[in-house]
Design an enzyme around this catalytic site. Structure first.
Site, mmCIF file in Angstrom:
data_model
loop_
_atom_site.group_PDB
_atom_site.id
_atom_site.type_symbol
_atom_site.label_atom_id
_atom_site.label_comp_id
_atom_site.label_asym_id
_atom_site.label_seq_id
_atom_site.Cartn_x
_atom_site.Cartn_y
_atom_site.Cartn_z
ATOM 1 N N GLU A 93 21.236 13.211 -21.182
ATOM 2 C CA GLU A 93 22.179 14.215 -20.671
ATOM 3 C C GLU A 93 23.621 13.796 -20.938
ATOM 4 O OE1 GLU A 93 19.664 14.762 -16.573
ATOM 5 O OE2 GLU A 93 21.832 14.670 -16.460
ATOM 6 N N CYS A 106 31.293 13.020 -20.322
ATOM 7 C CA CYS A 106 30.581 11.892 -19.716
ATOM 8 C C CYS A 106 29.297 11.699 -20.514
ATOM 9 C CB CYS A 106 30.268 12.216 -18.258
ATOM 10 S SG CYS A 106 29.221 10.965 -17.481
ATOM 11 N N CYS A 113 17.137 3.674 -17.363
ATOM 12 C CA CYS A 113 17.972 2.530 -16.963
ATOM 13 C C CYS A 113 17.098 1.503 -16.251
ATOM 14 C CB CYS A 113 19.087 3.014 -16.032
ATOM 15 S SG CYS A 113 20.233 1.696 -15.597
ATOM 16 N N CYS A 117 19.287 1.057 -9.240
ATOM 17 C CA CYS A 117 20.107 1.413 -8.077
ATOM 18 C C CYS A 117 19.373 2.484 -7.272
ATOM 19 C CB CYS A 117 21.479 1.936 -8.516
ATOM 20 S SG CYS A 117 22.356 0.771 -9.563
ATOM 21 N N CYS A 120 20.146 6.439 -7.379
ATOM 22 C CA CYS A 120 20.374 7.039 -8.692
ATOM 23 C C CYS A 120 19.110 7.655 -9.283
ATOM 24 C CB CYS A 120 20.913 5.965 -9.622
ATOM 25 S SG CYS A 120 21.079 6.523 -11.309
ATOM 26 N N CYS A 334 23.397 12.842 -12.034
ATOM 27 C CA CYS A 334 23.180 12.424 -13.402
ATOM 28 C C CYS A 334 21.767 11.876 -13.544
ATOM 29 C CB CYS A 334 24.210 11.387 -13.790
ATOM 30 S SG CYS A 334 24.419 11.432 -15.534
#
Ligand code: SF4
Length: 345
Positions: A93, A106, A113, A117, A120, A334
């Protein structure tokens, strides 16, 4: 046949070397660099190259390209969320935001990832791979072409931990900054990291004056360790020390990003601890009303608490802003759109 190479992933020196290996003239490198950075994907459209050279290039090279598979436009502020499908069917994205000073994109730096976290959405899917420099660059090029406007700012704050993809992010920065390419100034680029201390120290020596944003989100190891596993490896004292070294080396102000999560890190004492932790540094605090991602269980702090937090930090002489919520109607934190698509929603 040897694997074809991606022309968009090459700097001018690499293009020269590639051309020489093909028995061609070096000066063509600049021409090819300009074409690919303008968004030209079809080698046949590089009209100042001879036909035989184009045929040769098509045998040995290609230009990175991906499809826009979803585009959602905010009715509130015109923010656009793009979902791209990569050559291997992976999905990433990017977000376009319009500010008074121009257009900002962005971008994502990885597919998924590893950092875990807790607040997220990007991290809920396992990590697949790093993005190449050209795949980062092409997010900016493709969006610029789609809206037919110049992109003036970049934030590397989408899916992924950019400093976990260090070599490619450095290459991307040098490509996007090149005067024959998109020519976006380093000072108009921000990189966000959850705190990979050795990489921050390395970056401080690269002579690349980008703005470093640190995803801090808590004022002590106890709270930070609960929401950000990276804190166990690089605790706050090490992180803050690395930030001080970075600001001394680059003379660039660091941004501390702090997502306010109801009853987790938004108390008055948290604000005081935060202010004491960073007081005296060349820095700025950006408070983020955290995106409510249903699956995380975290809820956004109230407006009153956000204002209280801001006032307390500011009372220590630290510049503090509250991030404007862009595209709140198209939201999806996100990584969330990617996740929905992967789940088939
Ligand atoms: S906040 Fe950033 S570093 Fe943390 S899991 Fe999400 S994408 Fe990764």
């Amino acid at each position: 046949m040897a694997e074809r190479v991606d022309l968009l992933n090459m700097n001018i020196d690499e293009l020269k070397e590639f051309l020489v290996e093909m028995g061609e003239e070096k000066f063509r490198a600049g021409q090819i660099f300009k074409w690919v950075n303008k968004g030209v994907k079809d080698i046949d459209h590089m009209t100042n190259l001879s036909k035989p050279l184009r045929e040769k290039l098509k045998e040995k090279a290609y230009v990175n390209k991906f499809d826009i598979i979803k585009k959602i436009v905010s009715q509130i502020d015109g923010t656009i969320k793009y979902v791209f499908k990569l050559y291997d069917d992976e999905i990433i994205e990017s977000v376009l935001m319009k500010y008074s000073h121009g257009f900002s994109v962005c971008i994502s730096s990885q597919v998924g990832c590893k950092m875990g976290c807790k607040f997220c959405a990007s991290t809920m899917d396992s990590f697949s791979r790093n993005l190449s420099a050209s795949e980062m660059l092409d997010q900016v090029i493709t969006i610029g072409k789609d809206i037919e406007e110049r992109i003036s700012n970049i934030v590397v704050m989408g899916i992924g931990e950019p400093l976990d993809n260090y070599d490619n992010i450095l290459k991307f920065l040098r490509l996007v900054n090149h005067k024959e390419g998109l020519n976006i100034g380093m000072r108009h680029i921000s990189i966000s990291t959850c705190g990979l201390v050795p990489r921050i120290l390395e970056l401080s020596k690269e002579n690349i004056p980008v703005t470093l944003s640190i995803s801090l989100h808590a004022p002590n190891d106890e709270t930070r360790g609960k929401i950000m596993p990276i804190n166990k490896k690089y605790p706050l004292d090490k992180l803050i020390e690395a930030c001080k070294i970075y600001t001394e080396a680059t003379n660039r102000r660091i941004t501390f990003e702090y997502s306010l999560i109801d009853s987790v890190n938004d108390k008055r004492e948290d604000a005081i601890k935060l202010a004491r932790l960073i007081k005296g540094m060349l820095c700025h605090v950006n408070l983020i009303p955290v995106n409510t991602v249903s699956s995380t269980g975290f809820v956004k702090s109230s407006k009153e608490k956000i204002q209280m937090f801001k006032n307390v930090v500011e009372s220590y002489g630290i510049e503090t802003t509250v991030r404007r919520e862009m595209g709140s109607d198209i939201n999806a934190a996100c990584g969330q759109l990617r996740r929905n698509l992967m789940d088939g929603n």
